[in-house]
Design a protein around this motif. Sequence first.
Motif, PDB file in Angstrom:
ATOM      1  N   ALA A 155       0.830  -1.211   0.000  1.00  0.00           N
ATOM      2  CA  ALA A 155       0.000   0.000   0.000  1.00  0.00           C
ATOM      3  C   ALA A 155       0.864   1.260   0.000  1.00  0.00           C
ATOM      4  N   ILE A 156       1.929   1.260   0.803  1.00  0.00           N
ATOM      5  CA  ILE A 156       2.831   2.416   0.867  1.00  0.00           C
ATOM      6  C   ILE A 156       3.520   2.621  -0.479  1.00  0.00           C
ATOM      7  N   ALA A 157       3.977   1.516  -1.080  1.00  0.00           N
ATOM      8  CA  ALA A 157       4.673   1.589  -2.365  1.00  0.00           C
ATOM      9  C   ALA A 157       3.767   2.103  -3.482  1.00  0.00           C
ATOM     10  N   SER A 158       2.476   1.782  -3.382  1.00  0.00           N
ATOM     11  CA  SER A 158       1.525   2.205  -4.417  1.00  0.00           C
ATOM     12  C   SER A 158       0.902   3.571  -4.114  1.00  0.00           C
ATOM     13  N   GLY A 159       1.316   4.169  -2.980  1.00  0.00           N
ATOM     14  CA  GLY A 159       0.847   5.512  -2.641  1.00  0.00           C
ATOM     15  C   GLY A 159      -0.558   5.575  -2.081  1.00  0.00           C
ATOM     16  N   THR A 160      -1.053   4.466  -1.525  1.00  0.00           N
ATOM     17  CA  THR A 160      -2.391   4.460  -0.913  1.00  0.00           C
ATOM     18  C   THR A 160      -2.263   4.398   0.602  1.00  0.00           C
ATOM     19  N   SER A 161      -3.303   4.810   1.295  1.00  0.00           N
ATOM     20  CA  SER A 161      -3.277   4.816   2.762  1.00  0.00           C
ATOM     21  C   SER A 161      -3.318   3.390   3.310  1.00  0.00           C
ATOM     22  N   VAL A 162      -2.685   3.219   4.452  1.00  0.00           N
ATOM     23  CA  VAL A 162      -2.624   1.898   5.100  1.00  0.00           C
ATOM     24  C   VAL A 162      -3.693   1.832   6.194  1.00  0.00           C
ATOM     25  N   PRO A 163      -4.652   0.904   6.087  1.00  0.00           N
ATOM     26  CA  PRO A 163      -5.691   0.785   7.121  1.00  0.00           C
ATOM     27  C   PRO A 163      -5.105   0.263   8.425  1.00  0.00           C
ATOM     28  N   ASN A 164      -5.686   0.683   9.539  1.00  0.00           N
ATOM     29  CA  ASN A 164      -5.214   0.210  10.843  1.00  0.00           C
ATOM     30  C   ASN A 164      -6.152  -0.864  11.388  1.00  0.00           C
ATOM     31  N   LEU A 165      -5.843  -1.329  12.590  1.00  0.00           N
ATOM     32  CA  LEU A 165      -6.630  -2.402  13.207  1.00  0.00           C
ATOM     33  C   LEU A 165      -8.085  -1.979  13.400  1.00  0.00           C
ATOM     34  N   PHE A 166      -8.305  -0.728  13.806  1.00  0.00           N
ATOM     35  CA  PHE A 166      -9.667  -0.226  14.004  1.00  0.00           C
ATOM     36  C   PHE A 166     -10.465  -0.275  12.702  1.00  0.00           C
ATOM     37  N   ASP A 167      -9.827   0.094  11.589  1.00  0.00           N
ATOM     38  CA  ASP A 167     -10.491   0.038  10.286  1.00  0.00           C
ATOM     39  C   ASP A 167     -10.950  -1.388   9.979  1.00  0.00           C
ATOM     40  N   PHE A 168     -10.067  -2.347  10.202  1.00  0.00           N
ATOM     41  CA  PHE A 168     -10.383  -3.743   9.889  1.00  0.00           C
ATOM     42  C   PHE A 168     -11.472  -4.293  10.797  1.00  0.00           C
ATOM     43  N   ILE A 169     -11.462  -3.886  12.067  1.00  0.00           N
ATOM     44  CA  ILE A 169     -12.503  -4.339  12.999  1.00  0.00           C
ATOM     45  C   ILE A 169     -13.868  -3.842  12.539  1.00  0.00           C
ATOM     46  N   CYS A 170     -13.941  -2.573  12.145  1.00  0.00           N
ATOM     47  CA  CYS A 170     -15.206  -2.006  11.657  1.00  0.00           C
ATOM     48  C   CYS A 170     -15.681  -2.714  10.393  1.00  0.00           C
TER      49      CYS A 170
END
Length: 370
Positions: free
Chosen positions: A270-285
């Motif tokens: 995701a970092i290499a492609s220039g997109t935001s990296v989701p966190n644990l809270f994002d995945f839980i939701c």
Amino acid sequence: MEKKKKFRISGKLIFNLIVFGITVYLGVYFFVSEDGLIDLLSKPNSFSLFWVIIAFLVYDFNIFIDTIVTLIFVRSQYKDFRFIDALKVSFVGVFFGAITPSNTGGQPMQLYLMSKKNIGVGFGSACMTQKFIVYQIVTTIFSIFAVIFKFEYFQSAFTNIWSTLFIIFGFSVQLIVTALFLVVSFCNGITNKMIKLIYKIMKKFKFVKDPEQKIERLYNEVSMFHQANKALFKNPKLLVSTYLLVMVQVLAILSVPYFIYISFGMPEVAIASGTSVPNLFDFICIQSFVLFTSNLVPLPGASGGAELAFTMYFGQFFVLGGVNKIKPAILLWRLVTYYGAIVISAPFSYYTKDKKAEDKKLKELELKQE
């Protein structure tokens, strides 16, 4: 001379054949197709085994919490009920829930096992129902918060009319089921009216044998449930502890996809492609969306629906920058949360091996009485 029984194609047989067909298809698809299990095992460096083990441990922690909650409920009246007994009950529930449509086979087997430990069936049923209601309320709260905090993402999943209906219907069903259980828990008058309505329907359409007996049993179970419910609310410490424990349990279940995400090194992609990296809270939701959507599918393990919901909600995180890991991600997720759970809980089905024989004796006794 006894007449041979004619072979009939029943609705149950057709349903079982459909379930078997879907299971075989999904097994072949995820195991032998491109990027399936065989390809995954042949390329061990394509994912981190460490994070997959963490995912397994986190999911199994939910079973441990379930054991503690069962122990708390049962020990409120049966002080001699041991931790190992509660562990057996939890694993039996996991196994039979996983292999039966809509998780319907878990509780009856749990009640049978508890009865072998001299736990009253009425009290055991009330405990299991209470535990289910707490779980249902907690998951619904998580879903509501997820929709509020991730509304834009939730809205983006409405790609077409079918996905929109699928999502809205799933969320609505979860809210309705939770509301229904709350009514049964706290509104005795409304509950009795609902039972009378059920009785009238059964008597009019005659699709149930001995409706009077079934309704009487239902009245007794509801009465026992209300007594257990009152006892629960008289013990604030018990109430708070069970809700907190189930919150931890649900968090463990919802966090599994995040560790699968890390295991494939997708944050770096995701970092290499220039997109935001989701966190644990994002995945839980987002996983809470998967949970309430896939629960609509009335098949063992929500087969088909779970995979579709996972693809629909998590696809963008596993397909980016020229990297496509959605299929192996689904495979690992199902191995952790479904197939792996069946494997570790299967040995505990041994403790219910006498149930069929006892059910047969009970039916023979009922026939003699008639």
